[in-house]
Design an enzyme around this catalytic site. Structure first.
Site, PDB file in Angstrom:
ATOM      1  CG  HIS A   1      -0.390   1.263   2.624  1.00 33.58           C
ATOM      2  ND1 HIS A   1      -1.043   0.911   3.786  1.00 33.58           N
ATOM      3  CD2 HIS A   1      -0.855   2.480   2.281  1.00 33.58           C
ATOM      4  CE1 HIS A   1      -1.877   1.889   4.114  1.00 33.58           C
ATOM      5  NE2 HIS A   1      -1.782   2.854   3.235  1.00 33.58           N
TER       6      HIS A   1
ATOM      7  CG  ASP B   1      -1.656  -3.639  -0.997  1.00 37.33           C
ATOM      8  OD1 ASP B   1      -2.783  -3.434  -1.496  1.00 37.33           O
ATOM      9  OD2 ASP B   1      -1.080  -2.829  -0.259  1.00 37.33           O
TER      10      ASP B   1
ATOM     11  CD  GLN C   1      -3.084   3.255  -4.408  1.00 37.13           C
ATOM     12  OE1 GLN C   1      -3.615   3.810  -5.367  1.00 37.13           O
ATOM     13  NE2 GLN C   1      -3.220   3.699  -3.168  1.00 37.13           N
TER      14      GLN C   1
ATOM     15  CE  LYS D   1      -6.238   2.685  -1.110  1.00 32.26           C
ATOM     16  NZ  LYS D   1      -6.064   3.910  -0.346  1.00 32.26           N
TER      17      LYS D   1
ATOM     18  CB  CYS E   1       0.220   4.536   5.352  1.00 30.37           C
ATOM     19  SG  CYS E   1      -1.082   5.389   6.231  1.00 30.37           S
TER      20      CYS E   1
END
Lengths: 411, 153
Positions: free
Chosen positions: A128, A205, A208, A231, A369
């Site tokens: 991302h 990261d 998610q 999220k 993104c």
């Protein structure tokens, strides 16, 4: 014989999300944009309101009763994140305003003070922008080199290619735990083992990945792991950086201000130890309490059953898209998370999304993104449906029916 | 109007035809002006080429680009309508077009222009898509204002 898989009671959890009961353009809302931001259960919203109406004040400052109460709740939230990620120490959790700020904090606090021209940062083409741009800063301003590991055609990551990209000049491997477009879940434990064998730390990261998998930072032995609240069915404005204690201690602060100092004189300053060093100013206190409530909610449901339910939704959507035969799915890696992005023959994602919208169906259309990835797969934009545990098989049917209708209108 | 009607009006045959078979598509060899437009939200890109003659008249126009049906159709229709007009007329038409797609009073459009542009009027029911329809027009304007192509002779 194995015990039968538990049935996930989706109708029970849907009652906790008031917004899911609303209509859009006179049709029931079908919310399939969860990878952009998830809806929040009443337990989170009520928890924030209850805190704000009975226990709120600024933290770490006053001697009065409410300040002490609020500080307790804020630090309790930190311990909940610690437990959620299975971090060893609570001071390894730094609250940030989101995932983006957490990655920027590592870029600035950990790398920018020491990085030399020609030093390398290894990342993948499925990152991302939030896990690309902070490293580009180091390239643009300090001469660092970005080394890209390309993903395979099915969206999976070849660990050997990643390993080969790590050299004596590599200062960090920065990789997603789960791609927001491909759905690919990366083999983090193996990535960390390969990088550590060469003395290189790893940042994941997890914006998610933390939603769709159970994360154990100690088992992964990972150096930095990033989450974002909104999220995770929590509020906006709050996220967290997990960093190993020894690494956080070496980092310089990103913002200067109140609460992050030990002592300030006319001549000099000394910094507070982590995590306070990285939490200058009044932090997002109510949001931290909301994040804690979201973690309570998530750990209160059967996450394994919830994942199985999400996976069933994905399989159904995947099979339905295959039948349509004009939709090309981007990303089919084995074990991928519950989202599906696709390109439609002769139909632009924005035209599709507009028609779906009028059916009450919220999907994401565009480059997500992830322009580097769009270029890799030679697509300008895709439509993405991303599933949460509160989505139903009927909603997947509605999506597929709306796609057929879109084809009818757009030809 | 039902929801389906507004969708059918947005994606009516004329729009789909323009987007599938864009008119004046490609590079204009003797262009005097060129502009590039970009919508970073959706990744749509468009280039507008214009040939403005000694009498300030647009004697040639073309576009290149990638994007949704609305942005492509709007660009194609624009090139059809601007050819042969003066720069001042083009800017005036743009003003009327913007009113039309935003659902505002578009009485500044002449009757013929209004009739031809009417296929784009359905966009006004889709506020999130107005930018798709206006991209080519804004790009045309910036090409005329800042996009002069220097000639060596």
């Amino acid at each position: 014989m194995n015990a039968p898989a538990k049935i996930f009671d989706v109708n029970a959890v849907r009652k906790d999300f008031t917004i899911l009961g609303r209509q859009v353009y006179g049709k029931p809302l079908v919310y399939l944009d969860n990878a952009a931001s998830a809806q929040k259960p009443d337990q989170v919203l009520d928890g924030m309101r209850d805190f704000a109406t009975s226990e709120y004040a600024n933290v770490h400052r006053g001697v009065h009763y409410l300040s002490a109460t609020a500080t307790d709740r804020y630090e309790e939230a930190r311990r909940k994140v610690q437990k959620f990620l299975n971090a060893k120490y609570e001071d390894e959790i730094v609250f940030t305003k989101g995932g983006t700020e957490a990655i920027n904090l590592v870029s600035y606090g950990y790398l920018s003070a020491t990085i030399q021209p020609g030093d390398e940062i290894v990342l993948t083409t499925m990152e991302h922008h939030s896990n690309i741009v902070p490293w580009h800063f180091l390239r643009e301003r300090q001469g660092a080199v970005l080394k890209w590991v390309d993903v395979e055609d099915d969206g999976s990551l070849d660990i050997e290619k990643l390993d080969a990209a790590i050299s004596a000049k590599t200062k960090l491997v920065a990789v997603t735990h789960m791609s927001n477009v491909l759905g690919t879940i990366t083999p983090l434990k193996e990535i960390v083992a390969r990088a550590h064998a060469k003395g290189v730390p790893v940042l994941a990261d997890g914006c998610q990945g933390s939603v769709h998998t159970v994360v154990d930072v100690q088992a992964l032995d990972i150096d930095f792991y990033v989450i974002t609240g909104h999220k995770l069915y929590g509020p906006t404005g709050i996220g967290a950086l997990y960093g190993k204690r020894a690494l956080l201690k070496t980092m310089r602060p990103y913002n200067g201000g109140g609460e992050m100092i030990a002592e300030v004189t006319r001549e000099k300053i000394t910094y507070a130890p982590p995590p306070a060093r990285f939490e200058a100013g009044t932090p997002p206190i109510i949001e931290a309490v909301g994040l804690a409530a979201a973690i309570d909610y998530l750990t209160g449901i059967d996450r394994i059953a919830a994942q199985a339910h999400e996976h069933a939704l994905l399989q159904k959507a995947r099979a339905g898209l295959k039948e349509l035969n004009w939709a090309r799915v981007i990303g089919d890696a084995p074990g991928k998370g519950s989202l599906v992005a696709f390109e439609a023959d002769g139909m632009h994602a924005h035209d599709l999304a507009t028609i779906l919208d009028r059916e009450g169906i919220a999907v994401r259309a565009g480059h997500h993104c992830a322009q580097v990835l769009m270029e890799r797969f030679a697509v300008a934009s895709t439509t993405r449906a991303s599933f949460a545990f509160y989505n139903t098989t009927e909603e997947v049917d509605a999506l597929l029916a709306a796609l057929r209708k879109a084809r009818d209108i757009l030809g | 109007m039902t929801m389906d009607d507004s969708l059918r009006e947005l994606y009516q045959e004329v729009i789909l035809d323009h987007s599938r078979h864009p008119r004046h598509f490609g590079v204009l060899a003797d262009a005097t002006h060129m502009g590039e437009g970009h919508n970073p939200l959706c990744g749509d890109k468009v280039k507008i080429y214009l040939h403005v003659d000694a009498h300030d008249k647009i004697s040639g126009i073309s576009f290149e680009g990638k994007g949704c049906a609305i942005s492509q159709a709007s660009a194609s229709l624009m090139t059809e309508m601007l050819e042969g007009r003066t720069v001042a007329e083009a800017e005036q038409l743009m003003g009327g077009f913007l009113h039309l797609v935003k659902g505002e009073d578009a009485s500044d459009l002449g009757e013929d222009d209004r009739d031809r542009l009417d296929v784009m009027a359905g966009v006004s029911a889709f506020p999130m898509r107005v930018k798709c329809a206006t991209l080519a027009w804004h790009t045309m304007k910036s090409a005329l204002e800042d996009g002069g192509i220097a000639k060596s002779e």
